[in-house]
Write a protein that holds these residues in place. Structure first.
Motif, PDB file in Angstrom:
ATOM      1  N   GLY A  36      12.106  34.419 -13.331  1.00  9.75           N
ATOM      2  CA  GLY A  36      12.120  34.362 -14.782  1.00  9.75           C
ATOM      3  C   GLY A  36      13.511  34.328 -15.386  1.00  9.75           C
ATOM      4  O   GLY A  36      13.661  34.254 -16.601  1.00  9.75           O
ATOM      5  N   ASP A  37      14.541  34.396 -14.547  1.00  7.90           N
ATOM      6  CA  ASP A  37      15.930  34.400 -15.005  1.00  7.90           C
ATOM      7  C   ASP A  37      16.532  33.023 -14.738  1.00  7.90           C
ATOM      8  O   ASP A  37      16.836  32.678 -13.599  1.00  7.90           O
ATOM      9  CB  ASP A  37      16.703  35.479 -14.244  1.00  7.90           C
ATOM     10  N   ARG A  38      16.687  32.222 -15.778  1.00  5.30           N
ATOM     11  CA  ARG A  38      17.152  30.845 -15.589  1.00  5.30           C
ATOM     12  C   ARG A  38      18.558  30.792 -15.014  1.00  5.30           C
ATOM     13  O   ARG A  38      18.868  29.931 -14.190  1.00  5.30           O
ATOM     14  CB  ARG A  38      17.094  30.087 -16.923  1.00  5.30           C
ATOM     15  N   GLN A  39      19.412  31.698 -15.439  1.00  4.56           N
ATOM     16  CA  GLN A  39      20.776  31.711 -14.903  1.00  4.56           C
ATOM     17  C   GLN A  39      20.762  31.983 -13.405  1.00  4.56           C
ATOM     18  O   GLN A  39      21.485  31.344 -12.634  1.00  4.56           O
ATOM     19  CB  GLN A  39      21.615  32.769 -15.618  1.00  4.56           C
ATOM     20  N   LEU A  40      19.907  32.902 -12.986  1.00  3.37           N
ATOM     21  CA  LEU A  40      19.808  33.231 -11.568  1.00  3.37           C
ATOM     22  C   LEU A  40      19.296  32.042 -10.761  1.00  3.37           C
ATOM     23  O   LEU A  40      19.713  31.834  -9.618  1.00  3.37           O
ATOM     24  CB  LEU A  40      18.885  34.436 -11.376  1.00  3.37           C
ATOM     25  N   LEU A  41      18.424  31.245 -11.347  1.00  2.00           N
ATOM     26  CA  LEU A  41      17.939  30.045 -10.664  1.00  2.00           C
ATOM     27  C   LEU A  41      19.098  29.139 -10.267  1.00  2.00           C
ATOM     28  O   LEU A  41      19.135  28.602  -9.160  1.00  2.00           O
ATOM     29  CB  LEU A  41      16.981  29.273 -11.572  1.00  2.00           C
ATOM     30  N   PHE A  42      20.031  28.959 -11.174  1.00  2.00           N
ATOM     31  CA  PHE A  42      21.188  28.098 -10.895  1.00  2.00           C
ATOM     32  C   PHE A  42      22.175  28.774  -9.960  1.00  2.00           C
ATOM     33  O   PHE A  42      22.699  28.151  -9.032  1.00  2.00           O
ATOM     34  CB  PHE A  42      21.881  27.709 -12.207  1.00  2.00           C
ATOM     35  N   GLU A  43      22.443  30.060 -10.198  1.00  2.00           N
ATOM     36  CA  GLU A  43      23.420  30.774  -9.368  1.00  2.00           C
ATOM     37  C   GLU A  43      23.010  30.838  -7.910  1.00  2.00           C
ATOM     38  O   GLU A  43      23.860  30.841  -7.014  1.00  2.00           O
ATOM     39  CB  GLU A  43      23.608  32.197  -9.904  1.00  2.00           C
ATOM     40  N   GLU A  44      21.697  30.901  -7.669  1.00  2.00           N
ATOM     41  CA  GLU A  44      21.183  31.041  -6.308  1.00  2.00           C
ATOM     42  C   GLU A  44      20.586  29.748  -5.764  1.00  2.00           C
ATOM     43  O   GLU A  44      19.799  29.762  -4.822  1.00  2.00           O
ATOM     44  CB  GLU A  44      20.130  32.154  -6.273  1.00  2.00           C
ATOM     45  N   ALA A  45      20.958  28.618  -6.347  1.00  2.00           N
ATOM     46  CA  ALA A  45      20.449  27.331  -5.870  1.00  2.00           C
ATOM     47  C   ALA A  45      20.860  27.105  -4.418  1.00  2.00           C
ATOM     48  O   ALA A  45      21.928  27.550  -3.980  1.00  2.00           O
ATOM     49  CB  ALA A  45      20.984  26.198  -6.746  1.00  2.00           C
ATOM     50  N   PRO A  46      20.043  26.401  -3.641  1.00  2.00           N
ATOM     51  CA  PRO A  46      20.381  26.144  -2.237  1.00  2.00           C
ATOM     52  C   PRO A  46      21.752  25.503  -2.041  1.00  2.00           C
ATOM     53  O   PRO A  46      22.438  25.775  -1.056  1.00  2.00           O
ATOM     54  CB  PRO A  46      19.255  25.210  -1.777  1.00  2.00           C
ATOM     55  N   THR A  47      22.169  24.673  -2.996  1.00  2.00           N
ATOM     56  CA  THR A  47      23.459  23.990  -2.874  1.00  2.00           C
ATOM     57  C   THR A  47      24.650  24.932  -3.004  1.00  2.00           C
ATOM     58  O   THR A  47      25.780  24.556  -2.685  1.00  2.00           O
ATOM     59  CB  THR A  47      23.578  22.883  -3.935  1.00  2.00           C
ATOM     60  N   ALA A  48      24.409  26.172  -3.471  1.00  2.00           N
ATOM     61  CA  ALA A  48      25.501  27.141  -3.602  1.00  2.00           C
ATOM     62  C   ALA A  48      25.849  27.781  -2.267  1.00  2.00           C
ATOM     63  O   ALA A  48      26.836  28.518  -2.176  1.00  2.00           O
ATOM     64  CB  ALA A  48      25.127  28.223  -4.616  1.00  2.00           C
ATOM     65  N   TYR A  49      25.063  27.484  -1.234  1.00  2.00           N
ATOM     66  CA  TYR A  49      25.236  28.124   0.069  1.00  2.00           C
ATOM     67  C   TYR A  49      25.638  27.135   1.154  1.00  2.00           C
ATOM     68  O   TYR A  49      25.435  25.929   1.030  1.00  2.00           O
ATOM     69  CB  TYR A  49      23.925  28.826   0.474  1.00  2.00           C
ATOM     70  N   LYS A  50      26.191  27.676   2.217  1.00  2.00           N
ATOM     71  CA  LYS A  50      26.551  26.864   3.370  1.00  2.00           C
ATOM     72  C   LYS A  50      25.288  26.393   4.087  1.00  2.00           C
ATOM     73  O   LYS A  50      24.204  26.932   3.884  1.00  2.00           O
ATOM     74  CB  LYS A  50      27.414  27.682   4.342  1.00  2.00           C
ATOM     75  N   LYS A  51      25.445  25.424   4.940  1.00  2.00           N
ATOM     76  CA  LYS A  51      24.313  24.936   5.725  1.00  2.00           C
ATOM     77  C   LYS A  51      23.962  25.961   6.798  1.00  2.00           C
ATOM     78  O   LYS A  51      24.796  26.297   7.632  1.00  2.00           O
ATOM     79  CB  LYS A  51      24.643  23.581   6.348  1.00  2.00           C
TER      80      LYS A  51
END
Length: 362
Positions: A307-322
């Motif tokens: 329910g937290d839109r900012q968290l959706l972006f902050e924790e997007a898969p692309t923010a992490y290493k493979k």
């Protein structure tokens, strides 16, 4: 003192994270700093590091003492992500302590049975590949099995323990190591209880039988070694002959590994994919590339409850290493053997009551 980053040249390791490893290595009494292949910068100390010393430094463990990942087997007749996402309980709301049938460490009842924010999550996943038949059989899992993965820690309890130290000693060593360790052990126990409570809550809500944890490994803790040395782990799991779930992202696979790390790695392994973007960068870049709707359904077809839109972006898969690169490095440095991989079906980050109603009506 020595520093060794156990990652290949093709892995994404920020120079700031390596610099933090060397800063830690320069502390009084420090003996060896091992950086895992998911190494990335943290607040004052690297994340994805195991740090061995003759002196106990609470800030090297951080505020979320006892944070870890547990894996529970799940028996469920039919797993339809859309229906299950609508039935996930509100894991931002604490349980009634009177309903807990075991002792609560430190008597800390605040936020009991809740997931928290940041990279914490609860995920229903399916075993999509068995990579070592013998090890998977030992773990009691096979391709197609369902598991619940719970990543959370000690919430406000760990924070209060670190704050009590830093208000007097800052980033300095523990003046009374025994007292800190006693409080630390309570937080580690509390984190494990918290993960079990959340697994039970989810199981009851989605109508699934949830078994005892196959894995419950902490990755924020300090261990007292037999020679009186202290081994601090910040975002690094114990790798001394146990199974560890190395978490990917909500849009990628995760891997269960059999860990067998040695002294060069401070008997530790990676705990996840590791960030490659700061939260601010992930938010800025994500808003330019993705819509909220796109982030609620991942590339592997799973659903995200958040329910937290900012968290959706902050924790997007692309923010992490493979995650595959991290696992390859664990194998290359002989730290672990991959046992199986899981793919997410539903990942819970924080309650989204409006979306739950929408999903429930379909």
């Amino acid at each position: 003192m020595s520093v060794h980053v156990l990652a290949s040249g093709s892995s994404w390791i920020e120079s700031d994270a390596v610099a933090q490893c060397h800063q830690v290595a320069a502390l009084d009494g420090m003996l060896h700093v091992a950086g895992m292949p998911d190494l990335h910068p943290g607040k004052g100390a690297p994340i994805g590091a195991a740090m061995r010393s003759r002196v106990l430094y609470p800030f090297l463990v951080g505020s979320d003492i006892g944070c870890g990942i547990a894996v529970f087997p799940v028996a469920l007749k039919k797993a339809v992500p859309e229906r299950l996402a609508a039935r996930f309980p509100d894991l931002d709301r604490a349980v009634d302590p009177a309903e807990v049938d075991e002792e609560i460490p430190a008597g800390h009842t605040d936020s009991l049975g809740t997931v928290g924010r940041g990279n914490h999550f609860v995920e229903l996943a399916r075993v999509d590949a068995v990579l070592d038949d013998g090890q998977a059989t030992r773990a009691g899992l096979a391709r197609g099995d369902l598991v619940l993965i719970v990543h959370s820690g000690s919430r406000g309890l760990g924070e209060s323990i670190l704050r009590a130290h830093t208000e007097t000693h800052g980033a300095g060593p523990a003046e009374d190591a025994a007292a800190y360790l006693a409080a630390h052990d309570d937080a580690v126990g509390w984190g494990s209880l918290n993960r079990r409570l959340m697994a039970a809550r989810v199981g009851a809500a989605i109508g699934a039988d949830v078994g005892a944890a196959i894995v419950d490994e902490c990755h924020n803790l300090v261990e007292v070694l037999g020679n009186g040395e202290y081994l601090h782990r910040k975002g690094a799991a114990r790798g001394d002959g146990r199974d560890v779930l190395v978490a990917g992202t909500r849009g990628t696979r995760s891997f269960l590994v059999a860990a067998h790390a040695g002294p060069e790695a401070n008997w530790s392994v990676a705990h996840g994919a590791g960030r490659k973007m700061s939260r601010a960068d992930a938010l800025r870049r994500g808003k330019a590339k993705h819509t909220v709707a796109e982030l609620r359904r991942t590339p592997v077809g799973s659903l995200v409850v958040c329910g937290d839109r900012q968290l959706l972006f902050e924790e997007a898969p692309t923010a992490y290493k493979k995650i595959e690169r991290v696992i390859d490095d664990l194998v290359a440095f002989d730290l672990a053997t991959p046992v199986l991989s899981t793919v997410p079906l539903v990942t819970y980050k924080t309650a989204d009551k409006g979306r739950r109603r929408d999903l429930g009506s379909t």
